[in-house]
Design a protein around this motif. Structure first.
Motif, PDB file in Angstrom:
ATOM      1  N   ALA A 290      39.839 -79.945  50.114  1.00 30.11           N
ATOM      2  CA  ALA A 290      40.412 -81.188  49.589  1.00 30.11           C
ATOM      3  C   ALA A 290      40.834 -82.120  50.727  1.00 30.11           C
ATOM      4  O   ALA A 290      40.638 -83.342  50.655  1.00 30.11           O
ATOM      5  CB  ALA A 290      41.610 -80.880  48.694  1.00 30.11           C
ATOM      6  N   GLY A 291      41.415 -81.551  51.808  1.00 28.85           N
ATOM      7  CA  GLY A 291      41.796 -82.383  52.946  1.00 28.85           C
ATOM      8  C   GLY A 291      40.599 -83.009  53.632  1.00 28.85           C
ATOM      9  O   GLY A 291      40.610 -84.199  53.978  1.00 28.85           O
ATOM     10  N   VAL A 292      39.537 -82.208  53.826  1.00 27.33           N
ATOM     11  CA  VAL A 292      38.324 -82.758  54.443  1.00 27.33           C
ATOM     12  C   VAL A 292      37.683 -83.791  53.524  1.00 27.33           C
ATOM     13  O   VAL A 292      37.152 -84.810  53.983  1.00 27.33           O
ATOM     14  CB  VAL A 292      37.342 -81.614  54.769  1.00 27.33           C
ATOM     15  CG1 VAL A 292      36.023 -82.173  55.292  1.00 27.33           C
ATOM     16  CG2 VAL A 292      37.946 -80.672  55.792  1.00 27.33           C
ATOM     17  N   ALA A 293      37.749 -83.555  52.215  1.00 27.40           N
ATOM     18  CA  ALA A 293      37.179 -84.518  51.264  1.00 27.40           C
ATOM     19  C   ALA A 293      37.894 -85.862  51.349  1.00 27.40           C
ATOM     20  O   ALA A 293      37.256 -86.921  51.237  1.00 27.40           O
ATOM     21  CB  ALA A 293      37.268 -83.964  49.845  1.00 27.40           C
ATOM     22  N   ALA A 294      39.214 -85.836  51.546  1.00 27.49           N
ATOM     23  CA  ALA A 294      39.955 -87.085  51.693  1.00 27.49           C
ATOM     24  C   ALA A 294      39.480 -87.852  52.921  1.00 27.49           C
ATOM     25  O   ALA A 294      39.292 -89.081  52.879  1.00 27.49           O
ATOM     26  CB  ALA A 294      41.455 -86.797  51.781  1.00 27.49           C
TER      27      ALA A 294
ATOM     28  N   GLY B 272      30.039 -85.775  47.917  1.00 27.58           N
ATOM     29  CA  GLY B 272      29.467 -85.035  46.789  1.00 27.58           C
ATOM     30  C   GLY B 272      29.466 -83.538  47.023  1.00 27.58           C
ATOM     31  O   GLY B 272      29.748 -82.748  46.103  1.00 27.58           O
ATOM     32  N   GLY B 273      29.183 -83.128  48.259  1.00 28.25           N
ATOM     33  CA  GLY B 273      29.230 -81.703  48.582  1.00 28.25           C
ATOM     34  C   GLY B 273      30.628 -81.131  48.471  1.00 28.25           C
ATOM     35  O   GLY B 273      30.810 -79.978  48.037  1.00 28.25           O
ATOM     36  N   ASP B 274      31.621 -81.930  48.860  1.00 22.26           N
ATOM     37  CA  ASP B 274      33.013 -81.468  48.740  1.00 22.26           C
ATOM     38  C   ASP B 274      33.379 -81.220  47.284  1.00 22.26           C
ATOM     39  O   ASP B 274      34.070 -80.235  46.956  1.00 22.26           O
ATOM     40  CB  ASP B 274      33.963 -82.503  49.347  1.00 22.26           C
ATOM     41  CG  ASP B 274      33.775 -82.642  50.851  1.00 22.26           C
ATOM     42  OD1 ASP B 274      33.312 -81.678  51.476  1.00 22.26           O
ATOM     43  OD2 ASP B 274      34.092 -83.724  51.382  1.00 22.26           O
ATOM     44  N   VAL B 275      32.950 -82.131  46.411  1.00 21.00           N
ATOM     45  CA  VAL B 275      33.230 -81.945  44.979  1.00 21.00           C
ATOM     46  C   VAL B 275      32.580 -80.660  44.469  1.00 21.00           C
ATOM     47  O   VAL B 275      33.186 -79.887  43.706  1.00 21.00           O
ATOM     48  CB  VAL B 275      32.726 -83.170  44.180  1.00 21.00           C
ATOM     49  CG1 VAL B 275      32.862 -82.927  42.677  1.00 21.00           C
ATOM     50  CG2 VAL B 275      33.503 -84.413  44.587  1.00 21.00           C
TER      51      VAL B 275
END
Length: 224
Positions: free
Chosen positions: A108-112, A78-81
């Motif tokens: 985006a890479g860390v979110a994945a 959620g924080g990445d978004v």
């Protein structure tokens, strides 16, 4: 059972790594918000970056200290978004647009990684719940004692006579069942021309009953 792309140990190791990364990123955002805001062309958002740093530190501590880090990893997602939305809003008319785009790609890479880790943690937790629900009897043989001790235990067992030929199924003579040893003698019984076997009363001790057809045939033979 759920198919896993990452083993349980690797998944937890990834979660621990994400936890430490979250704390490190949060410290950088919390201690140097102005420098980060300037490098991203977001000078007016230094306070927001500092608040995001506090969020990252809290999330990292939750991941490292809780036995089940799954909810905290989803919190990172959620924080990445939220980070991507903030960076995307700052891209237009940004003098440091290139830095902002590179930051979006990194987030985006860390979110994945966060999504993969959260999904794997949830799948492993479901497998553990299934194992608790169904008992494992694969180590049981169904024997009261080990197989080596059971071998030859029934060697002295004698089969009862009524298990060889049940008493009610033995040939009957004079209203009593013939013993097993006398079965051969009972095989010499004769049959009349009417098809009735002589010497086989019913189990109740009564004489055998003739059918109506046999009665008529016997009467006809007697008259003639």
């Amino acid at each position: 059972m759920t198919n896993h792309y990452v083993s349980s140990s690797s998944t937890h190791a990834l979660a621990q790594g994400l936890g430490w990364f979250s704390i490190g990123l949060g410290l950088a955002q919390l201690l140097a918000p102005r420098r980060l805001a300037t490098s991203l062309g977001m000078d007016e958002h230094s306070g927001l970056i500092q608040a995001y740093g506090a969020r990252e530190i809290a999330t990292g501590i939750g991941i490292l200290t809780q036995s089940d880090p799954t909810p905290w990893i989803w919190g990172r997602v959620g924080g990445d978004v939220l980070d991507l939305a903030t960076l995307a809003a700052a891209v237009p008319n940004n003098p440091r647009k290139g830095n902002a785009l590179m930051a979006m790609m990194a987030v985006a890479g860390v979110a994945a990684l966060d999504v993969i880790c959260a999904q794997e943690l949830a799948a492993h937790r479901q497998d553990q719940q299934r194992r608790r629900t169904y008992r494992d009897y694969s180590n049981r043989s169904g024997m009261p004692r080990p197989i080596a001790e059971m071998r030859g235990a029934a060697r002295d067992f004698e089969v009862p006579k009524d298990m060889r030929i049940p008493e009610l199924l033995r040939p009957w003579t004079s209203g009593n069942p013939v013993p097993n040893d006398n079965r051969a003698a009972s095989s010499s019984e004769t049959t009349t021309s009417t098809g009735v076997t002589v010497g086989q009363p019913s189990p109740s001790g009564l004489k055998p009953q003739l059918s109506s057809a046999q009665t008529v045939k016997t009467a006809h033979q007697t008259v003639t």
